[in-house]
Write a protein that holds these residues in place. Structure first.
Motif, mmCIF file in Angstrom:
data_model
loop_
_atom_site.group_PDB
_atom_site.id
_atom_site.type_symbol
_atom_site.label_atom_id
_atom_site.label_comp_id
_atom_site.label_asym_id
_atom_site.label_seq_id
_atom_site.Cartn_x
_atom_site.Cartn_y
_atom_site.Cartn_z
ATOM 1 N N SER A 122 0.671 -1.466 0.076
ATOM 2 C CA SER A 122 -0.120 0.060 0.170
ATOM 3 C C SER A 122 1.149 1.358 0.008
ATOM 4 C CB SER A 122 -0.755 -0.045 1.216
ATOM 5 O OG SER A 122 0.042 0.014 2.382
ATOM 6 N N ASP A 123 2.143 1.308 0.246
ATOM 7 C CA ASP A 123 3.235 2.227 0.375
ATOM 8 C C ASP A 123 4.049 2.138 -0.792
ATOM 9 O OD1 ASP A 123 4.132 4.697 1.307
ATOM 10 O OD2 ASP A 123 5.519 3.436 2.420
ATOM 11 N N GLY A 124 3.892 1.556 -2.031
ATOM 12 C CA GLY A 124 4.864 1.306 -2.997
ATOM 13 C C GLY A 124 5.396 -0.033 -3.081
ATOM 14 N N THR A 125 6.468 -0.089 -4.069
ATOM 15 C CA THR A 125 6.895 -1.533 -4.323
ATOM 16 C C THR A 125 8.413 -1.485 -3.908
ATOM 17 O OG1 THR A 125 5.591 -1.696 -5.996
ATOM 18 C CG2 THR A 125 7.224 -3.142 -6.053
ATOM 19 N N TRP A 126 8.883 -2.673 -3.293
ATOM 20 C CA TRP A 126 10.040 -3.020 -2.804
ATOM 21 C C TRP A 126 10.582 -4.249 -3.732
ATOM 22 C CZ3 TRP A 126 12.515 -0.290 0.977
ATOM 23 C CH2 TRP A 126 11.899 0.577 1.586
ATOM 24 N N SER A 127 11.931 -4.029 -4.208
ATOM 25 C CA SER A 127 12.595 -5.234 -4.743
ATOM 26 C C SER A 127 13.602 -5.671 -3.866
ATOM 27 C CB SER A 127 13.235 -4.556 -6.177
ATOM 28 O OG SER A 127 14.203 -5.390 -6.742
ATOM 29 N N THR A 128 13.563 -6.895 -3.571
ATOM 30 C CA THR A 128 14.434 -7.465 -2.748
ATOM 31 C C THR A 128 15.178 -8.787 -3.326
ATOM 32 O OG1 THR A 128 14.458 -8.363 -0.634
ATOM 33 C CG2 THR A 128 12.566 -8.612 -1.867
ATOM 34 N N ARG A 129 16.114 -9.059 -2.631
ATOM 35 C CA ARG A 129 16.764 -10.645 -3.133
ATOM 36 C C ARG A 129 16.321 -11.674 -2.347
ATOM 37 N NH1 ARG A 129 22.931 -9.200 -2.552
ATOM 38 N NH2 ARG A 129 23.195 -11.139 -3.488
ATOM 39 N N ALA A 130 15.794 -11.486 -0.939
ATOM 40 C CA ALA A 130 15.429 -12.549 0.032
ATOM 41 C C ALA A 130 14.055 -11.916 0.648
ATOM 42 C CB ALA A 130 16.365 -12.796 0.705
ATOM 43 N N LEU A 131 13.200 -12.684 0.936
ATOM 44 C CA LEU A 131 11.879 -12.567 1.697
ATOM 45 C C LEU A 131 12.058 -13.509 2.924
ATOM 46 C CD1 LEU A 131 9.114 -10.957 1.389
ATOM 47 C CD2 LEU A 131 8.344 -12.991 0.711
ATOM 48 N N ILE A 132 11.514 -12.527 4.148
ATOM 49 C CA ILE A 132 11.266 -13.293 5.415
ATOM 50 C C ILE A 132 9.776 -13.021 5.572
ATOM 51 C CG2 ILE A 132 11.428 -13.605 7.859
ATOM 52 C CD1 ILE A 132 14.440 -13.009 7.395
ATOM 53 N N ASN A 133 8.817 -14.221 5.555
ATOM 54 C CA ASN A 133 7.410 -13.907 5.826
ATOM 55 C C ASN A 133 7.128 -14.448 7.141
ATOM 56 O OD1 ASN A 133 4.705 -13.326 4.085
ATOM 57 N ND2 ASN A 133 4.375 -15.270 5.546
ATOM 58 N N ALA A 134 6.495 -13.141 7.770
ATOM 59 C CA ALA A 134 6.337 -13.625 9.292
ATOM 60 C C ALA A 134 4.987 -13.082 9.366
ATOM 61 C CB ALA A 134 7.406 -12.810 10.294
ATOM 62 N N THR A 135 3.956 -13.388 8.971
ATOM 63 C CA THR A 135 2.704 -12.943 8.961
ATOM 64 C C THR A 135 1.494 -13.669 9.971
ATOM 65 O OG1 THR A 135 2.112 -13.958 6.780
ATOM 66 C CG2 THR A 135 2.592 -11.616 6.635
ATOM 67 N N GLY A 136 2.213 -14.661 10.381
ATOM 68 C CA GLY A 136 1.300 -15.439 11.562
ATOM 69 C C GLY A 136 -0.003 -15.912 10.934
ATOM 70 N N THR A 137 -1.216 -15.791 11.822
ATOM 71 C CA THR A 137 -2.380 -16.425 11.623
ATOM 72 C C THR A 137 -3.677 -15.547 11.593
ATOM 73 O OG1 THR A 137 -2.445 -17.614 13.555
ATOM 74 C CG2 THR A 137 -1.531 -18.727 11.712
ATOM 75 N N TRP A 138 -3.349 -14.507 12.755
ATOM 76 C CA TRP A 138 -4.643 -13.737 13.083
ATOM 77 C C TRP A 138 -5.622 -13.078 12.090
ATOM 78 C CZ3 TRP A 138 -6.453 -13.461 18.043
ATOM 79 C CH2 TRP A 138 -7.582 -12.527 18.432
ATOM 80 N N ASP A 139 -5.057 -12.775 10.948
ATOM 81 C CA ASP A 139 -5.737 -12.100 9.869
ATOM 82 C C ASP A 139 -6.869 -13.282 9.272
ATOM 83 O OD1 ASP A 139 -4.841 -9.477 10.290
ATOM 84 O OD2 ASP A 139 -3.115 -10.083 9.406
ATOM 85 N N ARG A 140 -6.470 -14.613 9.544
ATOM 86 C CA ARG A 140 -7.107 -15.592 8.701
ATOM 87 C C ARG A 140 -8.080 -16.505 9.727
ATOM 88 N NH1 ARG A 140 -5.354 -19.295 4.541
ATOM 89 N NH2 ARG A 140 -7.607 -19.602 4.294
ATOM 90 N N PRO A 141 -9.034 -15.805 10.506
ATOM 91 C CA PRO A 141 -9.790 -16.716 11.363
ATOM 92 C C PRO A 141 -10.629 -17.942 10.503
ATOM 93 C CG PRO A 141 -10.861 -14.520 11.136
ATOM 94 C CD PRO A 141 -9.359 -14.569 10.194
#
Length: 359
Positions: A122-141
């Motif tokens: 929502s604040d633009g685009t990032w270009s990255t060589r690696a990604l750490i996804n740590a989004t958990g579960t709370w948003d998907r009951p």
């Protein structure tokens, strides 16, 4: 914003797993804003804890483990866990200068140019060589579907919407789910509600004795096996069982935790079973857990036919640039800490190999 900002690593999420990962990135020489960025969609520090109901005090929290490098000390057990842990995470972010950017919604992660990943937010685009996804579960009951659900005239809500027991005063409540949240809800509701009924798909398993390292290793091994097979991770309680503490013992003795088999359908005024039993209810409280929030990774096609993402350690087997921290065997608070360190170690190796190949 049209131009992509480039970093080495993007961390998505600033709960326990995301902050642990950011700490280890910082500790091993990565600079925030220059080498890595932490994006969090929540309005304030605290991860999912900030959304917990006020009556879930810190003293009732099961298994909260300190973040690496800073202990959580002198916490008032009578204070809401949302306040205690929110303040702790805020202090942690400032102490280690992690510069979490919020609120930022990550909408999609796609293949980018030159072997990089493109993180659209929502604040633009990032270009990255690696990604750490740590989004958990709370948003998907997770809301199960049962016949007649749309006909029920009372209120239906999920644990994610639970704000405390007072609003259920004088009401007849059916609590669905055999996990820690379900039992906590029942114990809290009993003094307020006109009646409570507990239903679960499987008989609950109560665990005697301490949760020691041997029990923990066995639980992690079971979750790891599912993840290796490409299946969605199971909940912690389904593997470890419910701790049989004094509150649970009292609930069993009082009949509050008198579990019934899962009903077969909802009716306009309650629930019923195929054998003719009926319970009249004003509220159905679905304490049925959560699923991993991974929709933004869909363009990368990481999911297996079984519905899960296969990982080795934290690394996605389908894309070694992507690490899932706080997923599967690292979903516990102590597991998230260890996984953050392991993910950073693996990413440093990956980026080093890329630099050698380009030299």
């Amino acid at each position: 914003m049209n131009e992509s900002r480039e970093v080495e690593v993007v961390v998505i999420g600033a709960g326990q797993a995301g902050l642990s990962s950011a700490y280890h990135l910082r500790r091993t020489g990565f600079e925030p804003d220059r080498d890595f960025v932490v994006l969090d969609h929540s309005p304030a520090p605290g991860g999912a804890w900030q959304f917990r109901w006020p009556s879930l005090t810190y003293g009732k929290v099961h298994g909260m483990h300190a973040l690496p490098g800073m202990e959580l000390t002198d916490a008032d057990p009578a204070r809401p866990s949302a306040e205690v842990i929110g303040a702790y995470f805020d202090r942690y972010e400032r102490t280690f200068d992690l510069r979490v950017q919020r609120p930022v919604d990550v909408r999609a992660v796609r293949e980018g140019d030159g072997g990089r990943l493109s993180v659209e937010t929502s604040d633009g685009t990032w270009s990255t060589r690696a990604l750490i996804n740590a989004t958990g579960t709370w948003d998907r009951p997770f809301w199960p579907r049962y016949p007649g659900q749309e006909t029920f005239r009372g209120r239906q809500l999920h644990t994610a919407q639970y704000a405390g027991p007072e609003e259920f005063a004088g009401q007849r409540v059916v609590v669905v789910g055999g996990g820690a949240s379900g039992t906590q809800h029942l114990l809290e509701l009993a003094p307020y509600a006109a009646a409570t009924t507990w239903v679960t798909r499987r008989p609950p398993v109560f665990r005697e004795g301490p949760f020691d390292q041997e029990v923990g290793r066995a639980a992690v091994a079971l979750v790891e096996e599912r993840v290796r097979q490409g299946l969605p991770p199971r909940s912690v309680v389904s593997v470890t069982g419910l701790p049989l503490n004094d509150a649970i013992r009292q609930g069993l003795a009082d009949g509050v935790l008198d579990r019934q088999a899962m009903f077969d359908r909802l009716t306009p005024d309650g629930v019923e079973w195929n054998d003719g039993r009926r319970v009249v209810a004003d509220v159905i409280l679905w304490a049925t857990g959560f699923r991993a929030a991974l929709e933004h990774l869909t363009p990368l096609r990481l999911r297996e036919p079984g519905g899960g993402i296969r990982v080795e350690g934290t690394r996605s087997l389908a894309d070694p640039r992507v690490h899932l921290v706080g997923y599967g065997p690292s979903a516990s608070t102590i597991g998230a800490n260890r996984a953050g360190r392991a993910a950073v170690r693996d990413i440093r190796r990956l980026l080093g190999e890329e630099q050698q190949a380009a030299a």
